[in-house]
Design an enzyme around this catalytic site. Structure first.
Site, short mmCIF file in Angstrom:
data_model
loop_
_atom_site.label_atom_id
_atom_site.label_comp_id
_atom_site.label_asym_id
_atom_site.label_seq_id
_atom_site.Cartn_x
_atom_site.Cartn_y
_atom_site.Cartn_z
CG LEU A 124 -1.83 1.17 1.47
CD1 LEU A 124 -2.82 1.34 0.32
CD2 LEU A 124 -2.59 1.03 2.79
CD GLU A 362 -0.55 -4.30 10.16
OE1 GLU A 362 -1.74 -4.35 10.51
OE2 GLU A 362 0.13 -5.30 9.90
C1 LIG Z 1 9.47 -1.74 9.11
C2 LIG Z 1 8.28 -1.28 8.35
C3 LIG Z 1 7.46 -2.21 7.74
C4 LIG Z 1 6.38 -1.78 6.95
N1 LIG Z 1 5.63 -2.72 6.26
C5 LIG Z 1 4.71 -2.27 5.36
C6 LIG Z 1 4.06 -3.21 4.49
O1 LIG Z 1 4.29 -4.44 4.55
N2 LIG Z 1 3.17 -2.73 3.57
C7 LIG Z 1 2.90 -1.38 3.47
O2 LIG Z 1 2.08 -1.02 2.61
N3 LIG Z 1 3.49 -0.48 4.29
C8 LIG Z 1 4.41 -0.89 5.21
N4 LIG Z 1 5.05 0.01 6.03
C9 LIG Z 1 4.71 1.43 5.90
C10 LIG Z 1 4.00 1.98 7.12
O3 LIG Z 1 2.68 1.51 7.18
C11 LIG Z 1 4.11 3.53 7.04
O4 LIG Z 1 5.47 3.85 7.30
C12 LIG Z 1 3.18 4.23 8.02
O5 LIG Z 1 1.83 4.04 7.68
C13 LIG Z 1 3.46 5.74 8.11
O6 LIG Z 1 3.57 6.31 6.85
P1 LIG Z 1 4.87 7.22 6.52
O7 LIG Z 1 6.07 6.43 6.93
O8 LIG Z 1 4.77 7.67 5.13
O9 LIG Z 1 4.78 8.43 7.51
P2 LIG Z 1 3.96 9.80 7.23
O10 LIG Z 1 2.58 9.51 6.77
O11 LIG Z 1 4.81 10.70 6.40
O12 LIG Z 1 3.88 10.39 8.72
C14 LIG Z 1 4.94 11.13 9.34
C15 LIG Z 1 4.38 11.66 10.66
O13 LIG Z 1 3.26 12.52 10.41
C16 LIG Z 1 2.14 12.07 11.16
N5 LIG Z 1 0.90 12.38 10.45
C17 LIG Z 1 0.59 12.09 9.16
N6 LIG Z 1 -0.66 12.50 8.88
C18 LIG Z 1 -1.15 13.07 10.02
C19 LIG Z 1 -2.38 13.69 10.37
N7 LIG Z 1 -3.40 13.78 9.50
N8 LIG Z 1 -2.53 14.16 11.62
C20 LIG Z 1 -1.50 14.05 12.51
N9 LIG Z 1 -0.32 13.48 12.25
C21 LIG Z 1 -0.14 12.99 11.01
C22 LIG Z 1 2.37 10.57 11.34
O14 LIG Z 1 1.62 10.06 12.43
C23 LIG Z 1 3.86 10.56 11.58
O15 LIG Z 1 4.12 10.89 12.90
C24 LIG Z 1 6.09 -0.40 6.84
C25 LIG Z 1 6.90 0.54 7.51
C26 LIG Z 1 7.99 0.11 8.23
C27 LIG Z 1 8.86 1.14 8.89
#
Ligand SMILES: Cc1cc2nc3c(=O)[nH]c(=O)nc-3n(C[C@H](O)[C@H](O)[C@H](O)COP(=O)(O)OP(=O)(O)OC[C@H]3O[C@@H](n4cnc5c(N)ncnc54)[C@H](O)[C@@H]3O)c2cc1C
Length: 381
Positions: A124, A362
């Site tokens: 995703l 997640e």
């Molecule tokens: C080890 C690991 C395994 C993973 N495995 C998978 C997988 O198998 N499949 C997959 O699809 N993804 C996977 N992910 C992705 C993971 O789900 C995302 O990293 C996560 O959802 C956060 O997205 P981002 O890293 O882009 O952070 P961002 O969305 O850029 O967020 C950065 C910060 O901003 C905050 N933020 C964002 N929007 C808001 C809002 N509206 N209000 C307040 N705060 C906000 C967040 O909470 C966070 O603190 C994985 C990530 C890691 C690190």
């Protein structure tokens, strides 16, 4: 359908012994090698761990959500990377197929997923699309009997081993989630490539990597559900996945508390075991109370989900509370161990790093807060 109580008790007992006798002795080795030994993966397959959540008709154990959570709590008592080896097959990688697959799609893939012959991942997240997951930019353009899929997915767990990806891609011009569809994308289609595994803070042995799709011809028959249903399917998958992750958090917290009790009972300062100092007891009491509360929330929510209730809010609350809880428990564990808590030999600093991920993937804690608030406002309390 729940297992017979005796069968389920036997499963719990087997998993508990597997964790204690086979996995825990390998924790330092897995950390150093950043890999789960292949013979252990084979033992996991033999135990049926890859098929915990897949129906018996497709060769899985067909556990209820409450049963799966109890197994996940047991599995939490060791380094969480072990669980990741089969975690995507049990959860986010397979559940789109379980929820929305056609009988043909299920018959084709689920038996192999359940026995671990096929590893499956959930794709995703993208470089510019994280928390705002409805904004996916990966595109799937219909071209006769295929969709041409192009885009990059980021941080995909088990991508290096996966033979099958559940991919969310934009098929329509509708804004947000309504334009997103879900696809089953085999690794061996032309145009699929996997990046190098990322270097991470913790959970060594569980790998994540980019997955790139370059004009990949995905058969129309591989679409999950109707066009435009992909985001809804992904959210249903995550509703379930969040409960499983919350259960793992409970298991890690219980493990850390047991380690703290053992250490505090033998480590002596000021002429007595540190467990007899009330300020150490206060930390133990806080950790135990929070772990009990999380366990109750997880199991009650799982039971409600099994009964058919909408548990979107409760699953978000369980993941939010349990992941924040286990971070606090891990922090107190470092404190109770003192200097030893900071030294790698004791394993506490490793778990401290490992649990940090639970507040991010997640759905971050902030996203869980938004879901809880949205659902609470919708329900009027
Ligand atoms: C080890 C690991 C395994 C993973 N495995 C998978 C997988 O198998 N499949 C997959 O699809 N993804 C996977 N992910 C992705 C993971 O789900 C995302 O990293 C996560 O959802 C956060 O997205 P981002 O890293 O882009 O952070 P961002 O969305 O850029 O967020 C950065 C910060 O901003 C905050 N933020 C964002 N929007 C808001 C809002 N509206 N209000 C307040 N705060 C906000 C967040 O909470 C966070 O603190 C994985 C990530 C890691 C690190």
């Amino acid at each position: 359908m729940a297992l017979e109580p005796e069968l389920f008790d036997a499963l719990i007992d087997t998993v508990r012994r597997f964790v204690a006798e086979r996995l825990r002795p390998l924790e330092a080795e897995v950390e150093a090698a950043d890999a789960i030994p292949e013979h252990i993966v084979e033992e996991m397959k033999a135990l049926g761990l890859f098929g915990l959540s897949i129906g018996e008709e497709h060769g899985g154990l067909g556990l209820t959500m409450a049963e799966e959570c109890r197994v996940a709590i047991e599995l939490g008592r060791t380094t969480p990377a072990f669980r990741s080896a089969f975690g995507t097959n049990v959860g986010i990688g397979s559940q789109g197929l379980v929820i929305a697959g056609t009988p043909e799609q299920k018959a084709h893939w689920l038996p192999r997923i359940a026995r671990g012959a096929v590893i499956t991942s959930f794709a995703l997240t993208e470089p510019d699309v994280g928390s705002d997951s409805a904004a996916v930019q990966t595109r799937a353009v219909r071209d006769g009997d295929v969709y041409r899929l192009s885009g990059t997915k980021r941080y995909i767990t088990n991508a290096d081993k996966a033979q099958l990806f559940t991919v969310m891609a934009r098929t329509g011009d509708e804004a947000g989630g309504r334009g997103v569809s879900a696809f089953l994308v085999p690794r061996d289609l032309p145009g699929v490539s996997i990046g190098e595994p990322e270097k991470k803070m913790g959970q060594k042995g569980a790998r994540v990597a980019d997955v790139r799709f370059d004009d990949v011809p995905v058969p129309v028959a591989n679409r999950l559900g109707a066009e435009g249903e992909g985001f809804r399917i992904a959210m249903q998958v995550l509703d379930r996945g969040r409960l499983h992750i919350a259960a793992v958090c409970v298991g890690v917290a219980e493990r850390l508390i047991a380690d703290c009790v053992a250490y505090a009972s033998q480590r002596r300062q000021f002429g007595k075991p540190i467990a007899e100092h009330q300020l150490i007891q206060a930390m133990l009491a806080d950790s135990k109370t929070e772990a009990l509360a999380a366990r109750a929330l997880v199991l009650e929510t799982a039971t409600a989900k099994d009964a058919g209730s909408n548990t979107t809010m409760e699953a978000a609350a369980a993941k939010y509370f349990a992941s924040e809880m286990v971070s606090r428990v891990a922090d107190r564990a470092v404190q109770i161990f003192g200097g030893a808590g900071y030294i790698a030999d004791y394993g506490i600093e490793r778990l401290y790093r490992d649990v940090r991920l639970f507040r991010i993937y997640e759905g971050t804690s902030q996203i869980q807060q938004l879901i809880i608030a949205r659902e609470t406002l919708k329900r009027g309390g």
